[in-house]
Every structure is written in structure tokens, then in C-alpha cells.
Design an enzyme around this catalytic site. Structure first.
Site, PDB file in Angstrom:
ATOM      1  CG  HIS A 233     -87.497  95.171   0.219  1.00 35.31           C
ATOM      2  ND1 HIS A 233     -86.259  95.433  -0.272  1.00 35.31           N
ATOM      3  CD2 HIS A 233     -87.720  96.080   1.211  1.00 35.31           C
ATOM      4  CE1 HIS A 233     -85.727  96.455   0.395  1.00 35.31           C
ATOM      5  NE2 HIS A 233     -86.585  96.853   1.305  1.00 35.31           N
TER       6      HIS A 233
ATOM      7  CE1 TYR B 155     -80.956  91.743  -6.383  1.00 29.12           C
ATOM      8  CE2 TYR B 155     -78.723  90.880  -6.609  1.00 29.12           C
ATOM      9  CZ  TYR B 155     -79.921  90.943  -5.921  1.00 29.12           C
ATOM     10  OH  TYR B 155     -80.100  90.201  -4.779  1.00 29.12           O
TER      11      TYR B 155
ATOM     12  N   PRO C  67     -72.803  85.362  -4.282  1.00 25.87           N
ATOM     13  CG  PRO C  67     -71.799  87.324  -3.547  1.00 25.87           C
ATOM     14  CD  PRO C  67     -71.493  86.009  -4.157  1.00 25.87           C
TER      15      PRO C  67
ATOM     16  CE  LYS D 243     -82.409  82.044  -4.037  1.00 29.53           C
ATOM     17  NZ  LYS D 243     -83.459  82.719  -3.308  1.00 29.53           N
TER      18      LYS D 243
ATOM     19  CE1 TYR E 203     -82.843  88.416  -5.562  1.00 28.14           C
ATOM     20  CE2 TYR E 203     -84.853  89.071  -4.421  1.00 28.14           C
ATOM     21  CZ  TYR E 203     -83.496  89.253  -4.686  1.00 28.14           C
ATOM     22  OH  TYR E 203     -82.816  90.270  -4.058  1.00 28.14           O
TER      23      TYR E 203
HETATM   24  P1  RFL Z   1     -70.529  80.461   8.729  1.00 27.29           P
HETATM   25  O1  RFL Z   1     -71.341  81.720   8.880  1.00 27.29           O
HETATM   26  O2  RFL Z   1     -69.293  80.550   7.937  1.00 27.29           O
HETATM   27  O3  RFL Z   1     -70.217  79.948  10.188  1.00 27.29           O
HETATM   28  C1  RFL Z   1     -69.279  78.940  10.423  1.00 27.29           C
HETATM   29  C2  RFL Z   1     -68.750  79.086  11.815  1.00 27.29           C
HETATM   30  O4  RFL Z   1     -67.871  78.000  12.114  1.00 27.29           O
HETATM   31  C3  RFL Z   1     -66.710  78.505  12.744  1.00 27.29           C
HETATM   32  N1  RFL Z   1     -65.603  77.559  12.523  1.00 27.29           N
HETATM   33  C4  RFL Z   1     -65.140  76.708  13.469  1.00 27.29           C
HETATM   34  N2  RFL Z   1     -65.503  76.507  14.734  1.00 27.29           N
HETATM   35  C5  RFL Z   1     -64.826  75.559  15.441  1.00 27.29           C
HETATM   36  N3  RFL Z   1     -63.803  74.838  14.925  1.00 27.29           N
HETATM   37  C6  RFL Z   1     -63.404  75.000  13.646  1.00 27.29           C
HETATM   38  N4  RFL Z   1     -62.396  74.286  13.134  1.00 27.29           N
HETATM   39  C7  RFL Z   1     -64.091  75.973  12.852  1.00 27.29           C
HETATM   40  N5  RFL Z   1     -63.971  76.399  11.577  1.00 27.29           N
HETATM   41  C8  RFL Z   1     -64.886  77.354  11.402  1.00 27.29           C
HETATM   42  C9  RFL Z   1     -66.486  79.858  12.099  1.00 27.29           C
HETATM   43  O5  RFL Z   1     -65.686  80.704  12.915  1.00 27.29           O
HETATM   44  C10 RFL Z   1     -67.918  80.362  11.967  1.00 27.29           C
HETATM   45  O6  RFL Z   1     -68.338  81.089  13.099  1.00 27.29           O
HETATM   46  O7  RFL Z   1     -71.399  79.275   8.099  1.00 27.29           O
HETATM   47  P2  RFL Z   1     -72.988  78.960   8.186  1.00 27.29           P
HETATM   48  O8  RFL Z   1     -73.464  78.992   9.601  1.00 27.29           O
HETATM   49  O9  RFL Z   1     -73.199  77.751   7.362  1.00 27.29           O
HETATM   50  O10 RFL Z   1     -73.696  80.225   7.513  1.00 27.29           O
HETATM   51  C11 RFL Z   1     -73.540  80.457   6.154  1.00 27.29           C
HETATM   52  C12 RFL Z   1     -73.636  81.963   5.882  1.00 27.29           C
HETATM   53  O11 RFL Z   1     -72.808  82.679   6.781  1.00 27.29           O
HETATM   54  C13 RFL Z   1     -73.238  82.251   4.456  1.00 27.29           C
HETATM   55  O12 RFL Z   1     -73.868  81.354   3.572  1.00 27.29           O
HETATM   56  C14 RFL Z   1     -73.641  83.651   4.020  1.00 27.29           C
HETATM   57  O13 RFL Z   1     -73.028  84.656   4.796  1.00 27.29           O
HETATM   58  C15 RFL Z   1     -73.253  83.820   2.565  1.00 27.29           C
HETATM   59  N6  RFL Z   1     -73.429  85.177   2.159  1.00 27.29           N
HETATM   60  C16 RFL Z   1     -74.671  85.628   1.843  1.00 27.29           C
HETATM   61  N7  RFL Z   1     -75.738  84.796   1.960  1.00 27.29           N
HETATM   62  C17 RFL Z   1     -76.995  85.238   1.713  1.00 27.29           C
HETATM   63  O14 RFL Z   1     -77.956  84.465   1.846  1.00 27.29           O
HETATM   64  N8  RFL Z   1     -77.224  86.542   1.358  1.00 27.29           N
HETATM   65  C18 RFL Z   1     -76.200  87.432   1.236  1.00 27.29           C
HETATM   66  O15 RFL Z   1     -76.471  88.595   0.976  1.00 27.29           O
HETATM   67  C19 RFL Z   1     -74.848  86.987   1.467  1.00 27.29           C
HETATM   68  N9  RFL Z   1     -73.804  87.824   1.400  1.00 27.29           N
HETATM   69  C20 RFL Z   1     -72.332  86.021   2.113  1.00 27.29           C
HETATM   70  C21 RFL Z   1     -72.553  87.359   1.733  1.00 27.29           C
HETATM   71  C22 RFL Z   1     -71.051  85.566   2.463  1.00 27.29           C
HETATM   72  C23 RFL Z   1     -69.977  86.403   2.424  1.00 27.29           C
HETATM   73  N10 RFL Z   1     -68.686  85.855   2.775  1.00 27.29           N
HETATM   74  C24 RFL Z   1     -68.570  84.546   3.341  1.00 27.29           C
HETATM   75  C25 RFL Z   1     -67.459  86.382   2.402  1.00 27.29           C
HETATM   76  C26 RFL Z   1     -71.500  88.242   1.709  1.00 27.29           C
HETATM   77  C27 RFL Z   1     -70.206  87.771   2.046  1.00 27.29           C
HETATM   78  C28 RFL Z   1     -69.108  88.795   2.017  1.00 27.29           C
HETATM   79  C1  PHB Z   2     -76.594  92.161   0.924  1.00 23.96           C
HETATM   80  O1  PHB Z   2     -77.411  92.982   1.358  1.00 23.96           O
HETATM   81  O2  PHB Z   2     -75.488  91.997   1.454  1.00 23.96           O
HETATM   82  C2  PHB Z   2     -76.938  91.373  -0.280  1.00 23.96           C
HETATM   83  C3  PHB Z   2     -78.233  91.412  -0.772  1.00 23.96           C
HETATM   84  C4  PHB Z   2     -78.557  90.693  -1.912  1.00 23.96           C
HETATM   85  C5  PHB Z   2     -77.584  89.932  -2.516  1.00 23.96           C
HETATM   86  C6  PHB Z   2     -76.299  89.869  -2.017  1.00 23.96           C
HETATM   87  C7  PHB Z   2     -75.960  90.602  -0.888  1.00 23.96           C
HETATM   88  O3  PHB Z   2     -77.894  89.233  -3.651  1.00 23.96           O
END
Ligand code: RFL
Ligand code: PHB
Length: 390
Positions: free
Chosen positions: A73, A201, A293, A297, A384
């Protein structure tokens, strides 16, 4: 007792990417993950990648499907006052962003690690960080009822916010900074074409909304909602009706609805742990920091940490130098605080916090300023798309 160079706790995006990058330089790692591969790959999370993230994934050799199927995008829309204002990211920064779901990235990373003989232990129970302060480090875990030990040079704590690694650090050695927001995001995934070509947004008197996507046929939409709302009080019809109300007319009128594939409520939090290194233990990604979110980031920051740690480990194994390892925490935290500030600011700008009319009037004034001032739009755009690496 086995010996490996790096023990990585957690097979989320940061753990698997670090393992894959280390593999490209001949550095051996073991990844210990609490859940099954199926469970980890089913979690619907991030969807938007900075180009720095895209570049690192390509460098790791896991970017082929993303480059084929991801949607690049050039801009993003900020909607308020019943109309949408496009921020031309490409014109303002020279950079684009990539829409590619975290679920797909998880699969690509696990396929790459498995395909190159990488060691990932799924369902590793009771992982314990036994030693990280001495000359070597040690972790232990239970697999199929058997307790196993691993000696290693370094431990990477990639185990997310609820993981064991940060919790293993003595309280006096770590400082935690936290802000919890008084609302959540209700997210829905549906196989319907996205309402707009780019992300939208919206700041609306009824609350924030976001139109995102996973592909040209799969949409991801979010609504700000009360934290204590029960997911059962949001049948699909109610979600679509509310989203339509919060969108500018040109989008609301063409919204295509359909049954949800996934629906969940996520709380919003800003959280930073300092420092990010404790002897031979390095915290990475969500284990060290959480952002709301708004601005997407979280995953990008996790990948940025991986980049800094990977470079430091490569340098250590190549030259024996500790310099970059010593700099890991300060280099990673500099980026973390920039993203924490931006995510907090963007969240504050877009959400409804109270009934105070003055708060909303000031939000609208700032949004108009971003719409009218190229300098303000550029400041938004460069954050961004992701600030440059230093
Ligand atoms: P993760 O993805 O949480 O992975 C951690 C892993 O560790 C495991 N674990 C263990 N394993 C062994 N022993 C233990 N004691 C353990 N405890 C935990 C877990 O099972 C898991 O598999 O962390 P990581 O790798 O640092 O990655 C971070 C990202 O996943 C996170 O920052 C993003 O998903 C955040 N996030 C978003 N980030 C973006 O950049 N753009 C987005 O659009 C965005 N949307 C989101 C999100 C996070 C969300 N969450 C957490 C509710 C939307 C949601 C809904
Ligand atoms: C998503 O696609 O899940 C998403 C995209 C942008 C955001 C947060 C979530 O700022």
C-alpha cells in the site's frame, strides 16, 4: 544434557525469525514453544508490515510468498468529520507498507525452519530459565513426560507478554512502565471484499473504527468497545450495523457484510520493560514491550529487536566481540520508545476517552491539521511506515 549456541523460548514471529536468521549464518538454535504448531498458527493478530520488516524477512529467505500474495500500500486514510483524508505515505516518505497476515508469516517461518532441519520443540512444558548470570546459560523443559536440560551460550526470551523469561528476572534488576487503556478493540475477520483499497482509521463520536484487510477477498475490521463487553453481546449483525454508523458515508454505503470467521476483544496496553538484557538472557518482542495496535507497531517492533540481536550474535560468533551484545538493550529500546510514543499518540488521537466535548474538539483540530499541513502529515507518515534504523 545437550549443548547448543542459542536457546530461543517461544515460536512466535520473533522466535522463529531469529532462529531462521541465525541458521543463515550457521549459528545453531533450539526453539522451545509451549503450544502446538496448529494453535500458534491459528492466532489472528497483526496484518501490517513496515518495509524494514519486509526486507528482513526477505533477507532471512522467508519472503517469497509474502512478495507474491501480500498487498503493498502506498497510502492510508484518516477519517473524521464524515470524510476521509488520504495520507500519501509513498510521496511523503518514499516508502510503502505491506499487508500480510501474521498467521501467514507464522506458517512461512515454521515451514522454512522445518524445511532446513531446524529444531523446534512444540508443546515444551514448564520451560525454566535455570541460569543466565554465569559464563554459560541453561534452560530446562518437559517433553512427553521427560525433563530435559539444554546448556547454551545465550537465551532469547521470545515468549511474549505472558512468558516465563521476563518473569525469571529478579525484580530489583528490571523496571516496568505500563499504561492500560479504558477500552478494547473488538475485531472481526470475514470473507468479504475490503470496503476501501487502503486501510481506513476513523475517529467517530461513537468511538474508533479501523477497516483493514488480509487480501482482496478477506477483511479485518475493528471497533473500539467497552473493556467489559461480552463477545456474545456482539452478534455479527450488531457489529456490521455499528461499523456502518462509524464510517464516512462513502464507505458505509458500500460496506459488504458476511458471516464472521473470527471475532474477539483485545485489551489495549502500553508496556515497556527496561533493560532488555540480563547477562546471557535477551528479551525480544512482546516479552519486553507491548503497544496498543493503533499504528500496527507490535510485530514490527518485535522484528526490529530480532534484527539488532541477530547482528550482535553474528558479530560475537565471528569476531568474539561483546560490543554489539552490550549495545542490544539501548539500541532496541531507542526504537521501542519511539514506537511506544507514536502508538500512544495515535491511540489518543483516534479513540473516544470520555464525554468531554473539549477532548473531542481538540482531536478534530489535530486531525484537520494533519490533513492540511504537509509537515504534520509527514511526521505521521514517517512514524507509520517506521522510522529509519540507526
Ligand atoms: P508472540 O507472538 O506472543 O509469541 C510468543 C510465543 O511464546 C510462546 N510462549 C512460551 N513458550 C514456551 N514456554 C513458555 N513459558 C511460553 N510462554 C509463551 C507463546 O505460545 C507464543 O507462541 O510474541 P512475539 O514473537 O514477540 O511477536 C509479537 C507479535 O505477535 C505481536 O507484537 C503482534 O501480534 C501485536 N499485534 C499487532 N502487531 C502489529 O504489528 N500489527 C498489528 O496489526 C497487530 N495486531 C497484535 C494485533 C496483537 C494482538 N494480540 C496479542 C491480542 C492484534 C492482536 C489481537
Ligand atoms: C490489522 O490488519 O489487524 C491491523 C492493521 C493496522 C493496525 C492494527 C491492526 O493499526
Amino acid at each position: 544434557m545437550s549443548k547448543i549456541q542459542v536457546a530461543i523460548i517461544g515460536a512466535g514471529p520473533s522466535g522463529l525469525l531469529l532462529s531462521q536468521l541465525l541458521h543463515t549464518r550457521g549459528i545453531q538454535s533450539i526453539v522451545l514453544e509451549r503450544h502446538t504448531r496448529e494453535y500458534v498458527e491459528a492466532r489472528i493478530r497483526a496484518g501490517l508490515l513496515e518495509w524494514g520488516t519486509v526486507d528482513l524477512l526477505n533477507q532471512a529467505g522467508v519472503g517469497a510468498r509474502m512478495m507474491r500474495e501480500g498487498l503493498a500500500h502506498d497510502g492510508v486514510e484518516l477519517a473524521f468529520d464524515c470524510s476521509a483524508h488520504r495520507i500519501d505515505l509513498k510521496a511523503l516518505t518514499g516508502q510503502r507498507v505491506m499487508v500480510y497476515g501474521q498467521t501467514e508469516l507464522q506458517k512461512d517461518l515454521a515451514d522454512a525452519r522445518t524445511g532446513s532441519g531446524g529444531c523446534i520443540v512444540w508443546e515444551a512444558k514448564d520451560v525454566a530459565i535455570d541460569d543466565f548470570a554465569g559464563r554459560t546459560a541453561r534452560v530446562s523443559y518437559t517433553q512427553r513426560g521427560e525433563r530435559l536440560d539444554v546448556n547454551c551460550d545465550f537465551i532469547a526470551g521470545c515468549d511474549g507478554y505472558h512468558g516465563v523469561t521476563r518473569a525469571s528476572v529478579p525484580q530489583h534488576a528490571i523496571t516496568l512502565h505500563e499504561r492500560v487503556y479504558p477500552f478494547g478493540w473488538l475485531g472481526i475477520l470475514a470473507d468479504v471484499p475490503p470496503v476501501a483499497a487502503e486501510l481506513v482509521y476513523t475517529n467517530h463520536a461513537r468511538g474508533f473504527s479501523l477497516c483493514s484487510m488480509r487480501s482482496r477477498t478477506r477483511s479485518r475490521y475493528y471497533l473500539q468497545c467497552p473493556l467489559d463487553d461480552d463477545i456474545d453481546s456482539w452478534p455479527d449483525e450488531r457489529f456490521w450495523d455499528e461499523l456502518r454508523l462509524r464510517l464516512p458515508e462513502k464507505y458505509g454505503s458500500r460496506l459488504i457484510t458476511g458471516p464472521s470467521i473470527e471475532k474477539s476483544i483485545a485489551p489495549l496496553r502500553s508496556f515497556v520493560a527496561e533493560p532488555m538484557r540480563f547477562g546471557r538472557l535477551f528479551l525480544v518482542g512482546d516479552a519486553a514491550h507491548i503497544v496498543p495496535p493503533t499504528g500496527a507497531k507490535g510485530l514490527n517492533l518485535a522484528v526490529a529487536d530480532v534484527r539488532v540481536l541477530f547482528e550482535a550474535m553474528v558479530d560475537y560468533y565471528r569476531s568474539g566481540s561483546d560490543t554489539l551484545l552490550d549495545e542490544y538493550s539501548s539500541r532496541a529500546l531507542a526504537r521501542v520508545w519511539n514506537a511506544t510514543r507514536f502508538s500512544w499518540w495515535f491511540t489518543t488521537l483516534m479513540h473516544r476517552f470520555s464525554d468531554e466535548t473539549i477532548a473531542r474538539k481538540m482531536q478534530l483540530a489535530e486531525l484537520r491539521y494533519i490533513g492540511e499541513s504537509p509537515a504534520a502529515a509527514a511526521a505521521f507518515a514517517e512514524n507509520y511506515v517506521g522510522l529509519r534504523f540507526r
